[in-house]
Design an enzyme around this catalytic site. Structure first.
Site, short mmCIF file in Angstrom:
data_model
loop_
_atom_site.label_atom_id
_atom_site.label_comp_id
_atom_site.label_asym_id
_atom_site.label_seq_id
_atom_site.Cartn_x
_atom_site.Cartn_y
_atom_site.Cartn_z
N ASN A 208 40.24 47.24 54.96
CA ASN A 208 40.23 47.43 53.67
C ASN A 208 39.95 49.07 52.89
O ASN A 208 39.22 49.19 53.28
CB ASN A 208 40.70 46.34 52.92
CG ASN A 208 38.81 45.75 52.00
OD1 ASN A 208 37.69 46.51 52.22
ND2 ASN A 208 38.91 44.29 53.25
N ILE A 305 33.80 32.44 53.58
CA ILE A 305 32.49 32.65 53.61
C ILE A 305 32.01 31.51 52.08
O ILE A 305 30.72 30.89 52.41
CB ILE A 305 32.10 33.98 53.25
CG1 ILE A 305 32.04 34.75 54.96
CG2 ILE A 305 30.61 33.84 53.63
CD1 ILE A 305 31.76 35.47 55.56
N PHE A 321 33.22 37.90 43.58
CA PHE A 321 34.14 39.12 43.01
C PHE A 321 34.98 38.88 43.80
O PHE A 321 35.44 38.26 44.25
CB PHE A 321 33.43 40.59 43.78
CG PHE A 321 32.14 41.01 43.17
CD1 PHE A 321 30.40 40.23 44.04
CD2 PHE A 321 32.12 41.94 42.64
CE1 PHE A 321 29.39 40.38 44.09
CE2 PHE A 321 30.74 42.84 42.33
CZ PHE A 321 29.90 41.85 42.52
N LYS A 339 35.21 27.98 44.26
CA LYS A 339 34.01 28.52 45.23
C LYS A 339 32.98 28.35 44.65
O LYS A 339 31.80 28.69 45.24
CB LYS A 339 33.98 30.61 45.94
CG LYS A 339 35.46 30.85 46.35
CD LYS A 339 35.87 32.24 46.56
CE LYS A 339 36.97 32.81 46.65
NZ LYS A 339 37.17 33.87 48.00
N1 CTP Z 1 35.14 36.19 49.92
C1 CTP Z 1 34.81 35.10 51.33
N2 CTP Z 1 35.12 35.12 51.71
C2 CTP Z 1 36.76 35.65 52.38
C3 CTP Z 1 37.13 36.34 51.05
C4 CTP Z 1 36.65 36.60 50.73
O1 CTP Z 1 34.11 35.32 50.89
N3 CTP Z 1 37.12 35.30 53.87
C5 CTP Z 1 34.61 36.26 48.59
C6 CTP Z 1 34.74 38.09 47.96
O2 CTP Z 1 33.42 38.56 49.20
C7 CTP Z 1 34.63 37.46 47.17
C8 CTP Z 1 35.48 35.96 46.34
O3 CTP Z 1 35.44 35.56 47.84
O4 CTP Z 1 33.09 37.07 45.79
C9 CTP Z 1 36.62 36.72 46.07
O5 CTP Z 1 37.37 37.62 47.28
P1 CTP Z 1 39.44 37.85 47.60
O6 CTP Z 1 39.49 38.58 47.80
O7 CTP Z 1 39.09 38.38 45.73
O8 CTP Z 1 39.34 36.40 47.39
P2 CTP Z 1 40.02 35.42 48.07
O9 CTP Z 1 39.83 34.05 47.86
O10 CTP Z 1 40.10 36.18 49.42
O11 CTP Z 1 41.85 35.49 47.65
P3 CTP Z 1 42.37 36.35 47.33
O12 CTP Z 1 42.95 37.34 48.45
O13 CTP Z 1 44.12 35.77 47.64
O14 CTP Z 1 43.19 36.84 45.96
#
Ligand code: CTP
Length: 406
Positions: A208, A305, A321, A339
């Site tokens: 990304n 995570i 975030f 979370k």
């Molecule tokens: N995050 C994480 N593990 C993942 C994806 C995201 O720990 N596999 C964490 C990111 O580091 C961030 C938060 O979750 O602090 C939100 O990430 P985001 O990508 O906005 O959220 P998602 O849960 O992936 O939801 P979506 O992509 O559907 O918006």
């Protein structure tokens, strides 16, 4: 870097690295500081005061006595400035300061100094290894002076070893630490940053637009404020922040493994990484060939995570975030609940000057309890300061609760 309004005394002593002090002065001024240079007699054998006078726009102080000298300058200078940096610091200067000797302007200023001091040694490798020099440095550290480790590499004497003056950028970073409040001293902070790479084959991957800039700024600022910082970073082109332990990873699963292992010993986790939600079901061992007109890939979800560490949570403050294109606050609040976060940093990534790759960010800090705090467009370093202010407050509240329940 916010050095605006700060006044720094730069002491230059007589080593070959004295010429590099000109670059240190230039960078400090570039960061907004006013710099007053004090040179020893030996330093002037290597580089002329005029160089520093031209760079700083201020008269360089070189002597204790003379018709145009203020008789109290040796006391005033070390007390008026915000910080003192000696770069390069010779073994001789270090020995004199350790022994309380003041036989020229710089050493006398240091005897009377009441401001924070950074010593940046530079010398021949054998001199550096000399137990007398090491003992003197330990005495300085014991008295609260900060000492930078010299860098390794080729030395002016022809040898290769430890003893080079650290790069000017690192010295400026160490000065930033000297000028920052130490409100995270004794805290262990884990920061994640950057994108992840999810391999299709040995040469292609899914990723990304994250540059890692916000996470690296958080790690830098947390270190400056005294924290013991570990940065788990996906692939980025950014230099490792000074003083921070860096663990480089590629995939979401690698990042998850590192974060889960480190999390239990931390006071706070700041999960700024843009973790890939999906990965190819299988990474091909051999390069995929251009054999078909169309191609489809099957992806599978990566573990979340933050959700994985939630059950491991004891005293940790966890910050997440949310980079969104729609329904910013609703989505951020949903993620905070799911979370189990203490704080979420929400940003609208539709704007060209906020979010991915740029140096600025406009975010809203949403705490689990309390009102959201919308921030104006700021540099990512300023955003990091605001986020860490919240973390400091959350840690204080947590400590209060822990004491009450003890
Ligand atoms: N995050 C994480 N593990 C993942 C994806 C995201 O720990 N596999 C964490 C990111 O580091 C961030 C938060 O979750 O602090 C939100 O990430 P985001 O990508 O906005 O959220 P998602 O849960 O992936 O939801 P979506 O992509 O559907 O918006």
């Amino acid at each position: 870097m916010a050095f605006t309004g700060k006044r720094i005394l730069l002491g230059v002593t007589g080593g070959i690295a004295a010429y590099k002090a000109a670059e240190v002065a230039r960078r400090l001024i570039g960061a907004g500081a006013r710099v007053k240079v004090v040179m020893t007699r030996a330093a002037q054998e290597f580089v002329g005061p005029l160089t520093f006078a031209a760079l700083t726009g201020e008269k360089v102080a070189t002597a204790m006595f003379g018709p145009d000298r203020d008789p109290l300058e040796h006391v005033a200078l070390g007390q008026e400035v915000d910080a003192i940096v000696v770069a390069p610091a010779t073994a001789n200067l270090i020995g004199k300061v350790a022994g309380g000797i003041g036989d020229d302007l710089l050493t006398t200023i240091m005897l009377a100094a009441t401001r924070p001091v950074l010593i940046c040694p530079a010398m021949n490798a054998e001199m550096w290894a000399n137990p007398v020099v090491q003992g003197n440095l330990a005495r300085l550290q014991g008295r609260g002076l900060r000492v930078m480790e010299p860098a390794a590499g080729p030395l002016a004497c022809g040898a290769v070893g430890l003893g080079r003056l650290p790069e000017p950028d690192l010295i400026v970073e160490a000065v930033a630490g000297l000028l920052s409040p130490q409100d995270l001293a004794g805290r262990k902070i884990l920061v994640t940053a950057g994108p992840t790479h999810e391999d299709f084959d040995p040469v292609r991957f899914l990723t990304n637009r994250s540059s890692g800039k916000q996470g690296y700024a958080l790690a830098r600022v947390a270190w400056r404020r005294g924290a013991d910082v570990t940065l788990v970073s996906g692939p980025t082109s950014l230099p490792a922040p000074y003083g921070v332990k860096c663990v480089m990873v590629r995939s979401a699963r690698d990042m998850g493994t590192e974060v889960k292992a480190l999390f239990p010993e931390m006071d706070a986790l700041l999960m700024a990484a843009a973790v890939s939600d999906y990965r190819p079901i299988q990474a091909e061992v051999r390069k995929i060939k251009r054999a078909h007109e169309e191609m489809a890939f099957h992806l599978t979800q990566n573990p979340d995570i933050l959700k994985q560490v939630a059950p491991l949570k004891s005293q940790q403050i966890v910050v997440g975030f949310a980079a969104e294109t729609h329904d910013l606050e609703t989505e951020a609040r949903r993620k905070m609940r799911e979370k189990q976060l203490d704080l979420i940093v929400a940003n609208d990534v539709n704007r060209p000057d906020s979010g991915f790759q740029v140096d600025t960010n406009e975010v809203t800090l949403i705490p689990r309890a309390g009102d959201p705090l919308p921030l104006p467009l700021l540099s990512k370093e300023e955003v990091a300061v605001k986020i860490l202010d919240q973390v400091v407050a959350l840690l204080k509240t947590r400590d209060g609760v822990l004491v009450k329940n003890a």
